[in-house]
Motif scaffolding. Structure first.
Motif, mmCIF file in Angstrom:
data_model
loop_
_atom_site.group_PDB
_atom_site.id
_atom_site.type_symbol
_atom_site.label_atom_id
_atom_site.label_comp_id
_atom_site.label_asym_id
_atom_site.label_seq_id
_atom_site.Cartn_x
_atom_site.Cartn_y
_atom_site.Cartn_z
ATOM 1 N N GLY A 249 30.759 44.351 52.110
ATOM 2 C CA GLY A 249 31.226 45.730 51.959
ATOM 3 C C GLY A 249 32.289 45.821 50.875
ATOM 4 N N TRP A 250 32.802 44.672 50.516
ATOM 5 C CA TRP A 250 33.845 44.535 49.511
ATOM 6 C C TRP A 250 33.214 43.789 48.343
ATOM 7 N N VAL A 251 33.597 44.104 47.122
ATOM 8 C CA VAL A 251 32.896 43.546 45.961
ATOM 9 C C VAL A 251 32.961 42.017 45.917
ATOM 10 N N THR A 252 34.016 41.433 46.468
ATOM 11 C CA THR A 252 34.067 39.967 46.500
ATOM 12 C C THR A 252 32.867 39.403 47.259
ATOM 13 N N GLY A 253 32.480 40.113 48.321
ATOM 14 C CA GLY A 253 31.369 39.650 49.152
ATOM 15 C C GLY A 253 30.006 39.814 48.512
ATOM 16 N N SER A 323 41.715 32.177 45.596
ATOM 17 C CA SER A 323 42.191 33.333 46.354
ATOM 18 C C SER A 323 42.055 34.583 45.515
ATOM 19 N N VAL A 324 41.895 35.729 46.172
ATOM 20 C CA VAL A 324 41.764 37.000 45.446
ATOM 21 C C VAL A 324 42.161 38.182 46.308
ATOM 22 N N GLY A 325 42.545 39.259 45.666
ATOM 23 C CA GLY A 325 42.657 40.540 46.356
ATOM 24 C C GLY A 325 44.052 41.102 46.449
ATOM 25 N N GLU A 326 45.043 40.218 46.451
ATOM 26 C CA GLU A 326 46.438 40.632 46.571
ATOM 27 C C GLU A 326 47.261 39.561 45.883
ATOM 28 N N PRO A 327 48.546 39.896 45.648
ATOM 29 C CA PRO A 327 49.402 38.860 45.098
ATOM 30 C C PRO A 327 49.436 37.657 46.037
ATOM 31 N N LEU A 328 49.257 36.482 45.455
ATOM 32 C CA LEU A 328 49.316 35.246 46.242
ATOM 33 C C LEU A 328 50.735 34.712 46.115
ATOM 34 N N HIS A 345 43.965 28.500 43.921
ATOM 35 C CA HIS A 345 43.900 29.056 42.572
ATOM 36 C C HIS A 345 43.733 30.567 42.670
ATOM 37 N N ASP A 346 44.747 31.292 42.213
ATOM 38 C CA ASP A 346 44.672 32.758 42.285
ATOM 39 C C ASP A 346 43.718 33.274 41.218
ATOM 40 N N THR A 347 42.959 34.307 41.590
ATOM 41 C CA THR A 347 42.058 34.972 40.635
ATOM 42 C C THR A 347 42.317 36.469 40.733
ATOM 43 N N PHE A 348 42.242 37.152 39.615
ATOM 44 C CA PHE A 348 42.460 38.606 39.607
ATOM 45 C C PHE A 348 41.221 39.311 39.067
ATOM 46 N N TRP A 349 40.803 40.351 39.768
ATOM 47 C CA TRP A 349 39.763 41.238 39.263
ATOM 48 C C TRP A 349 39.703 42.459 40.148
ATOM 49 N N GLN A 350 38.749 43.337 39.906
ATOM 50 C CA GLN A 350 38.646 44.605 40.640
ATOM 51 C C GLN A 350 37.177 44.957 40.862
ATOM 52 N N THR A 351 36.954 45.908 41.756
ATOM 53 C CA THR A 351 35.605 46.443 41.939
ATOM 54 C C THR A 351 35.015 46.820 40.579
ATOM 55 N N GLU A 352 35.842 47.443 39.759
ATOM 56 C CA GLU A 352 35.376 47.945 38.470
ATOM 57 C C GLU A 352 35.053 46.836 37.481
ATOM 58 N N GLY A 432 45.119 49.727 35.821
ATOM 59 C CA GLY A 432 45.930 50.466 36.785
ATOM 60 C C GLY A 432 46.874 49.561 37.560
ATOM 61 N N ASP A 433 46.964 48.291 37.143
ATOM 62 C CA ASP A 433 47.942 47.382 37.737
ATOM 63 C C ASP A 433 49.028 47.089 36.716
ATOM 64 N N ARG A 434 50.275 46.999 37.183
ATOM 65 C CA ARG A 434 51.378 46.641 36.298
ATOM 66 C C ARG A 434 51.568 45.129 36.336
ATOM 67 N N GLY A 447 52.643 45.157 40.439
ATOM 68 C CA GLY A 447 52.345 46.165 41.452
ATOM 69 C C GLY A 447 51.328 47.132 40.900
ATOM 70 N N ARG A 448 50.865 48.014 41.722
ATOM 71 C CA ARG A 448 49.899 48.996 41.256
ATOM 72 C C ARG A 448 50.638 50.143 40.579
ATOM 73 N N ASP A 449 49.933 50.804 39.686
ATOM 74 C CA ASP A 449 50.527 51.924 38.971
ATOM 75 C C ASP A 449 50.177 53.251 39.651
ATOM 76 N N HIS A 458 42.414 45.029 51.087
ATOM 77 C CA HIS A 458 41.521 46.177 51.044
ATOM 78 C C HIS A 458 42.273 47.398 50.549
ATOM 79 N N LEU A 459 41.665 48.083 49.590
ATOM 80 C CA LEU A 459 42.325 49.262 49.062
ATOM 81 C C LEU A 459 42.040 50.454 49.958
ATOM 82 N N VAL A 460 43.095 51.151 50.320
ATOM 83 C CA VAL A 460 42.953 52.363 51.132
ATOM 84 C C VAL A 460 43.539 53.521 50.328
HETATM 85 C C1 WT7 Z 1 42.945 45.544 43.243
HETATM 86 C C2 WT7 Z 1 41.452 45.561 43.162
HETATM 87 C C3 WT7 Z 1 39.509 41.538 43.445
HETATM 88 C C4 WT7 Z 1 38.157 41.900 43.835
HETATM 89 C C5 WT7 Z 1 38.137 42.528 45.143
HETATM 90 C C6 WT7 Z 1 39.134 43.638 45.296
HETATM 91 C C7 WT7 Z 1 44.583 43.958 43.618
HETATM 92 C C8 WT7 Z 1 43.188 41.899 43.151
HETATM 93 C C9 WT7 Z 1 44.731 40.417 42.815
HETATM 94 C C10 WT7 Z 1 45.557 39.293 42.561
HETATM 95 C C11 WT7 Z 1 47.427 40.696 42.820
HETATM 96 C C12 WT7 Z 1 45.350 41.653 43.073
HETATM 97 C C13 WT7 Z 1 44.943 44.756 42.379
HETATM 98 C C14 WT7 Z 1 43.583 45.253 41.920
HETATM 99 N N1 WT7 Z 1 44.370 42.550 43.292
HETATM 100 N N2 WT7 Z 1 43.395 40.608 42.872
HETATM 101 N N3 WT7 Z 1 45.036 38.078 42.319
HETATM 102 N N4 WT7 Z 1 46.900 39.487 42.571
HETATM 103 N N5 WT7 Z 1 46.686 41.792 43.073
HETATM 104 O O1 WT7 Z 1 38.770 44.639 44.457
HETATM 105 O O2 WT7 Z 1 39.223 46.443 46.105
HETATM 106 O O3 WT7 Z 1 38.825 46.912 43.642
HETATM 107 O O4 WT7 Z 1 40.949 45.827 44.440
HETATM 108 O O5 WT7 Z 1 43.372 44.517 44.114
HETATM 109 O O6 WT7 Z 1 45.776 45.834 42.714
HETATM 110 O O7 WT7 Z 1 43.630 46.393 41.095
HETATM 111 P P1 WT7 Z 1 39.396 46.034 44.688
#
Ligand code: WT7
Length: 566
Positions: A249-253, A323-328, A345-352, A432-434, A447-449, A458-460
């Motif tokens: 249900g989440w793009v990581t999955g 790890s992914v999804g939030e600050p580690l 190992h932290d990884t950063f990305w987004q649904t987009e 959209g992230d600072r 942080g988020r902008d 999970h983004l709410v």
């Molecule tokens: C938002 C994206 C990551 C794919 C699944 C979530 C935050 C994501 C990190 C990280 C700090 C992170 C950001 C981002 N985020 N990875 N490694 N460190 N923040 O995708 O539900 O679209 O969420 O999750 O704020 O914009 P998403």
């Protein structure tokens, strides 16, 4: 040679993924075929694709041949009997059962668009997403059928509800509902739709500050990015057992719980059922998991249970963890070293972005607290808000931006061209992230902008929570913010002004919380409600969530003049 070596960085490109996958520009490309049939064609059909453990601990194994036959069965049924056409949106509203994984590939084989939905969604969350996409069909199980039935009258485009575990003969089903038992419909052959790299594949809804959730649309060619990052970042090799703990249900999955690993022909574990450290460690031990992709909240939950449960297990199979999804947080990285002898190992990305864009590569020195550096085929920068001009200065905070195009960048927000173009500035995709970047080129998340709440990764969307709150008969006005939380990063806190005739009480607070939980999901449920007389607003009537948040943190609210109308 280390992967962060400059020469190697330059040489890694999306072209390599195309070559590995035997793809030439213009060829047909179908993710369903690529993740299943291709392995059978190339002699890997008997390799285990999926080790599935259900909530009772029962384990079943599926080979790539099984995946091919089962997804063929799905594709034939969907197109012949459920009248699913190319480009139709087909929702998946299932727990993490084998049906979810095979149906995902089957949908893609028909040329339709797969729209995964969290099984914890309540009726309002479901309706918002299925209505926006105009979904034609949804695949579900009896457990979740009731919620769907309550949404049906609000979804004029929805033609078919497919139930994977209906009684024999479809007893108890209503009009427009069909029974389909996957195991009875294996099919050795199905000729998949001749989709191309730019054909739509997956639609994932994500929350923003304003308005309803937005559907990020991906294409079959996203696999070039998911393949290469699974190989290079997650470091998945032929003899690995890989475990991604995320729900599709989440793009990581989907990106790293289906497409990435199976495009590599890797064996992966899926655990259907809730979190407990005992179960998680048991899973690693039982299945000899070697590569593990999880999230900071989960790591913090494991930390809370201490080292004893770790020491009681043989977790020596673990080789690499991400790890992914939030600050580690640095403490979590240090704890990972102590508990498993591994760096997370932290990884950063987004649904987009569809795939990892900033990351710590294996072998690269980890700076605890940093997200790492741009993936070698990706150009990333920190840009000035408003202008999109890159900031050269190390340490200065701006917006994290990525240079388009890359294969897994979303191609649209469904039905929302304006919001899509709003994500691009001065030739950059702006996340959209600072964040800031240091002298070694490592990126640091600030942080988020926007006002989006990140709870356990999970983004709410505050707007979605506020809309649900307003449906409660006692609520006149509402605002939702993220309140810092030691485990989940943030939890939802709501501020509520009551209608005349209602009195604040503990019962009312619980009632409102449950109301949101049922309408949206347990994640979106406020953990705390503050009853207030009125909410702070701008001159134009917009609720000042940032002021509420600043008060919550005991900070000054800063310069609020820019927020009016801005
Ligand atoms: C938002 C994206 C990551 C794919 C699944 C979530 C935050 C994501 C990190 C990280 C700090 C992170 C950001 C981002 N985020 N990875 N490694 N460190 N923040 O995708 O539900 O679209 O969420 O999750 O704020 O914009 P998403």
């Amino acid at each position: 040679m280390n992967l962060h070596d400059a020469r190697r960085r330059r040489r890694l490109s999306w072209e390599q993924a195309k070559r590995d996958l035997g793809y030439r520009d213009g060829d047909p490309l179908n993710l369903g075929r690529l993740c299943a049939d291709r392995h059978v064609d190339e002699g890997r059909g008997e390799r285990v694709a999926l080790i599935h453990e259900d909530h009772e601990g029962q384990v079943r194994r599926y080979t790539f041949r099984d995946l091919m036959e089962l997804s063929n069965g799905w594709a034939r049924f969907l197109s012949d009997q459920a009248s699913v056409c190319q480009l139709d949106r087909v929702c998946l509203f299932l727990d993490r059962t084998p049906e979810l994984y095979a149906a995902f590939l089957g949908i893609l084989k028909t040329g339709a668009i797969a729209e995964p939905l969290f099984p914890v969604f309540g009726e309002d969350a479901l309706t918002a997403r299925m209505l926006d996409s105009g979904a034609a069909a949804v695949i579900t199980s009896r457990r979740h059928l009731g919620k769907l039935r309550r949404t049906r009258s609000r979804l004029p485009d929805l033609r078919t509800v497919v139930v994977v575990d209906a009684e024999p003969g479809g007893q108890g089903l209503r009009q427009g509902e069909m029974a389909f038992r996957m195991e009875d419909h294996r099919d050795a052959r199905f000729s998949a739709a001749a989709t191309h790299a730019e054909s739509p594949s997956v639609l994932h809804y994500t929350s923003g500050t304003t308005g309803a959730p937005k559907g990020a649309l991906h294409v079959h060619g996203s696999v070039f990015a998911q393949y290469l990052t699974s190989k290079v970042v997650l470091d998945i090799r032929d003899d690995d057992v890989y475990w991604c703990t995320a729900d599709p249900g989440w793009v990581t999955g989907t990106s790293y719980g289906i497409i990435g690993p199976w495009s590599l022909g890797a064996t992966q574990v899926v655990l259907d059922g809730g979190f407990s450290s005992e179960r998680w460690y048991g899973t690693i031990e039982r299945h000899r998991v070697s590569v593990w992709y999880t999230a900071p909240t989960a790591i913090r939950m494991l930390m809370k249970d201490g080292l004893d449960p770790v020491r009681r297990r043989d977790l020596s199979s673990l080789r690499h963890a991400c790890s992914v999804g939030e600050p580690l947080n640095p403490e979590a990285v240090r704890w990972g070293r102590e508990a498993f002898g591994l760096w997370f190992h932290d990884t950063f990305w987004q649904t987009e972005t569809g795939a990892i864009v900033v990351t710590n590569l294996p072998g690269m020195p980890v700076k605890p607290g940093s997200m790492g550096r741009p993936f070698p085929a990706v150009e990333a920068a920190i840009v000035e808000p408003g202008t999109g001009v890159p900031i050269a200065e190390a340490g200065r905070v701006g917006l994290l931006a990525i240079r388009p195009p890359w294969p897994s960048l979303m191609r649209a927000y469904w039905n929302n061209t304006a919001a899509y173009y709003g994500k691009f500035l001065n030739g950059w995709y702006v996340s959209g992230d600072r964040a800031s970047v240091d002298d070694d080129g490592y990126f640091w998340f600030c942080g988020r902008d926007d006002d989006v709440i990140n709870t356990a990764g999970h983004l709410v969307g505050p707007f979605e929570v506020e809309s649900a709150l307003l449906e409660h008969p006692a609520v006149a006005e509402s605002a939702a913010i993220g309140k810092p939380d030691p485990v989940s990063l943030e939890v939802v806190k709501a501020f509520v002004a009551l209608r005349p005739g209602f009195e604040a009480s503990e019962e009312l607070e619980l009632d409102i919380m449950n109301f949101v939980r049922k309408r949206l999901s347990p994640l979106a449920m406020p953990q705390e409600i503050a009853f207030v007389d009125r909410l702070p607003k701008t001159g134009s009537g917009k609720i000042l969530r940032r002021m509420l948040r600043a008060r919550e943190l005991g900070q000054s609210a800063g310069d609020l003049s820019t927020m009016d109308g801005g």
